[in-house]
Design a protein around this motif. Structure first.
Motif, PDB file in Angstrom:
ATOM      1  N   THR A 155       0.850  -1.186   0.000  1.00  0.00           N
ATOM      2  CA  THR A 155       0.000   0.000   0.000  1.00  0.00           C
ATOM      3  C   THR A 155       0.888   1.240   0.000  1.00  0.00           C
ATOM      4  N   ARG A 156       0.540   2.204  -0.826  1.00  0.00           N
ATOM      5  CA  ARG A 156       1.316   3.447  -0.891  1.00  0.00           C
ATOM      6  C   ARG A 156       0.469   4.595  -0.344  1.00  0.00           C
ATOM      7  N   LEU A 157       1.070   5.340   0.549  1.00  0.00           N
ATOM      8  CA  LEU A 157       0.431   6.539   1.082  1.00  0.00           C
ATOM      9  C   LEU A 157       1.398   7.700   0.929  1.00  0.00           C
ATOM     10  N   THR A 158       0.858   8.845   0.560  1.00  0.00           N
ATOM     11  CA  THR A 158       1.677  10.053   0.563  1.00  0.00           C
ATOM     12  C   THR A 158       1.931  10.441   2.018  1.00  0.00           C
ATOM     13  N   GLU A 159       2.853  11.336   2.235  1.00  0.00           N
ATOM     14  CA  GLU A 159       3.127  11.774   3.608  1.00  0.00           C
ATOM     15  C   GLU A 159       1.891  12.420   4.244  1.00  0.00           C
ATOM     16  N   PRO A 160       1.150  13.275   3.513  1.00  0.00           N
ATOM     17  CA  PRO A 160      -0.081  13.820   4.113  1.00  0.00           C
ATOM     18  C   PRO A 160      -1.113  12.725   4.443  1.00  0.00           C
ATOM     19  N   GLU A 161      -1.208  11.679   3.622  1.00  0.00           N
ATOM     20  CA  GLU A 161      -2.134  10.583   3.908  1.00  0.00           C
ATOM     21  C   GLU A 161      -1.690   9.808   5.147  1.00  0.00           C
ATOM     22  N   ARG A 162      -0.394   9.609   5.308  1.00  0.00           N
ATOM     23  CA  ARG A 162       0.129   8.952   6.521  1.00  0.00           C
ATOM     24  C   ARG A 162      -0.232   9.775   7.760  1.00  0.00           C
ATOM     25  N   THR A 163       0.025  11.062   7.665  1.00  0.00           N
ATOM     26  CA  THR A 163      -0.270  11.956   8.783  1.00  0.00           C
ATOM     27  C   THR A 163      -1.755  11.924   9.121  1.00  0.00           C
ATOM     28  N   LEU A 164      -2.599  11.926   8.092  1.00  0.00           N
ATOM     29  CA  LEU A 164      -4.046  11.867   8.277  1.00  0.00           C
ATOM     30  C   LEU A 164      -4.452  10.567   8.959  1.00  0.00           C
ATOM     31  N   ALA A 165      -3.941   9.439   8.479  1.00  0.00           N
ATOM     32  CA  ALA A 165      -4.288   8.135   9.064  1.00  0.00           C
ATOM     33  C   ALA A 165      -3.870   8.071  10.527  1.00  0.00           C
ATOM     34  N   LEU A 166      -2.697   8.578  10.842  1.00  0.00           N
ATOM     35  CA  LEU A 166      -2.219   8.555  12.234  1.00  0.00           C
ATOM     36  C   LEU A 166      -3.080   9.444  13.126  1.00  0.00           C
ATOM     37  N   ALA A 167      -3.428  10.626  12.645  1.00  0.00           N
ATOM     38  CA  ALA A 167      -4.258  11.540  13.441  1.00  0.00           C
ATOM     39  C   ALA A 167      -5.662  10.969  13.645  1.00  0.00           C
ATOM     40  N   ALA A 168      -6.229  10.363  12.606  1.00  0.00           N
ATOM     41  CA  ALA A 168      -7.547   9.738  12.728  1.00  0.00           C
ATOM     42  C   ALA A 168      -7.486   8.596  13.732  1.00  0.00           C
ATOM     43  N   ASP A 169      -6.440   7.789  13.646  1.00  0.00           N
ATOM     44  CA  ASP A 169      -6.262   6.660  14.556  1.00  0.00           C
ATOM     45  C   ASP A 169      -6.163   7.137  16.009  1.00  0.00           C
ATOM     46  N   GLN A 170      -5.570   8.300  16.205  1.00  0.00           N
ATOM     47  CA  GLN A 170      -5.385   8.838  17.554  1.00  0.00           C
ATOM     48  C   GLN A 170      -6.635   9.534  18.082  1.00  0.00           C
ATOM     49  N   GLY A 171      -7.693   9.582  17.273  1.00  0.00           N
ATOM     50  CA  GLY A 171      -8.974  10.095  17.762  1.00  0.00           C
ATOM     51  C   GLY A 171      -9.274  11.541  17.455  1.00  0.00           C
ATOM     52  N   ASP A 172      -8.533  12.182  16.586  1.00  0.00           N
ATOM     53  CA  ASP A 172      -8.793  13.570  16.213  1.00  0.00           C
ATOM     54  C   ASP A 172     -10.051  13.607  15.333  1.00  0.00           C
ATOM     55  N   PRO A 173     -11.151  14.227  15.808  1.00  0.00           N
ATOM     56  CA  PRO A 173     -12.407  14.214  15.042  1.00  0.00           C
ATOM     57  C   PRO A 173     -12.286  14.814  13.644  1.00  0.00           C
ATOM     58  N   GLY A 174     -11.517  15.893  13.509  1.00  0.00           N
ATOM     59  CA  GLY A 174     -11.332  16.488  12.187  1.00  0.00           C
ATOM     60  C   GLY A 174     -10.628  15.534  11.239  1.00  0.00           C
ATOM     61  N   ALA A 175      -9.614  14.847  11.748  1.00  0.00           N
ATOM     62  CA  ALA A 175      -8.887  13.869  10.942  1.00  0.00           C
ATOM     63  C   ALA A 175      -9.772  12.661  10.638  1.00  0.00           C
ATOM     64  N   GLN A 176     -10.594  12.264  11.591  1.00  0.00           N
ATOM     65  CA  GLN A 176     -11.502  11.137  11.349  1.00  0.00           C
ATOM     66  C   GLN A 176     -12.471  11.479  10.227  1.00  0.00           C
ATOM     67  N   TYR A 177     -12.978  12.709  10.236  1.00  0.00           N
ATOM     68  CA  TYR A 177     -13.861  13.159   9.163  1.00  0.00           C
ATOM     69  C   TYR A 177     -13.128  13.133   7.820  1.00  0.00           C
ATOM     70  N   GLU A 178     -11.941  13.742   7.770  1.00  0.00           N
ATOM     71  CA  GLU A 178     -11.161  13.787   6.535  1.00  0.00           C
ATOM     72  C   GLU A 178     -10.795  12.381   6.056  1.00  0.00           C
ATOM     73  N   PHE A 179     -10.521  11.484   6.998  1.00  0.00           N
ATOM     74  CA  PHE A 179     -10.202  10.105   6.651  1.00  0.00           C
ATOM     75  C   PHE A 179     -11.428   9.430   6.034  1.00  0.00           C
ATOM     76  N   GLY A 180     -12.613   9.739   6.566  1.00  0.00           N
ATOM     77  CA  GLY A 180     -13.851   9.228   5.973  1.00  0.00           C
ATOM     78  C   GLY A 180     -14.022   9.713   4.540  1.00  0.00           C
ATOM     79  N   VAL A 181     -13.720  10.984   4.302  1.00  0.00           N
ATOM     80  CA  VAL A 181     -13.795  11.527   2.938  1.00  0.00           C
ATOM     81  C   VAL A 181     -12.783  10.813   2.045  1.00  0.00           C
ATOM     82  N   TRP A 182     -11.570  10.596   2.581  1.00  0.00           N
ATOM     83  CA  TRP A 182     -10.523   9.885   1.840  1.00  0.00           C
ATOM     84  C   TRP A 182     -11.023   8.496   1.434  1.00  0.00           C
ATOM     85  N   LEU A 183     -11.719   7.823   2.331  1.00  0.00           N
ATOM     86  CA  LEU A 183     -12.254   6.491   2.036  1.00  0.00           C
ATOM     87  C   LEU A 183     -13.368   6.554   0.991  1.00  0.00           C
ATOM     88  N   LEU A 184     -14.206   7.594   1.055  1.00  0.00           N
ATOM     89  CA  LEU A 184     -15.242   7.759   0.026  1.00  0.00           C
ATOM     90  C   LEU A 184     -14.614   7.939  -1.342  1.00  0.00           C
TER      91      LEU A 184
END
Length: 186
Positions: free
Chosen positions: A53-82
């Motif tokens: 799997t390849r992730l850009t650095e911003p995508e890595r940062t987003l995944a880590l922030a979402a995993d850590q429970g940041d609601p804004g990152a969780q939302y953005e991660f949901g958009v990324w998945l859509l």
């Protein structure tokens, strides 16, 4: 090295939790016990290498922030998945962010529940989430709520015509986006 829980690992790679657990059992992937939550975690870099799997650095940062429970990152991660055509997983992330009070996540969760794109359709719950987002000032949620209550929306809902309902909601989204772009341009 940064690590993520299996739910996030599943979302990042598209693999099931069961497959990830099998990789751990086969020692292709090492489990890490981090923190007090007791969740099984895996090193992000090792996961990406193993799965290709390849992730850009911003995508890595987003995944880590979402995993850590940041609601804004969780939302953005949901958009990324859509954007990757994975509505069921997106719904999970929107739900986490919505429960934490993120208005945009409430809006997208509501839309998803009304249309049933990410799983079971629940129009009442979807309308409730849209109402919460609208009450928090989400222009998009306000427009979607108005569209659901319009004559065309009521008719599509009564017929359970999800195609027509989706078209109405999409048109409302385009209007809100266009208005926002015009407001910033002028």
């Amino acid at each position: 090295m940064p690590s993520i829980c299996l739910n996030t690992a599943s979302a990042v790679t598209g693999l099931s939790r069961r497959t990830l657990q099998r990789y751990i059992q086969e020692r292709r992937l090492m489990a890490i016990r981090d923190g007090d939550d007791g969740k099984t975690r895996v090193e992000l870099s090792a996961l990406l290498t193993l799965t290709g799997t390849r992730l850009t650095e911003p995508e890595r940062t987003l995944a880590l922030a979402a995993d850590q429970g940041d609601p804004g990152a969780q939302y953005e991660f949901g958009v990324w998945l859509l954007e990757r055509a994975r509505p069921p997983q997106a719904r999970d992330w929107f739900q986490q962010a919505a429960r934490a009070g993120h208005a945009d996540a409430m809006c997208w969760l509501g839309r998803d529940l009304v249309l049933g794109e990410g799983g079971t359709r629940d129009e009442a719950a979807g309308s409730a989430w849209l109402g919460r987002a609208a009450a928090r000032g989400s222009a998009l949620a306000q427009a979607l709520t108005a569209e659901l209550g319009s004559p065309s929306g009521l008719q599509a809902r009564a017929r359970e015509d999800l195609g027509a309902l989706e078209q109405l909601l999409d048109a409302a989204e385009r209007r809100v986006l266009l208005e926002a772009l015009q407001a910033t341009a002028g």
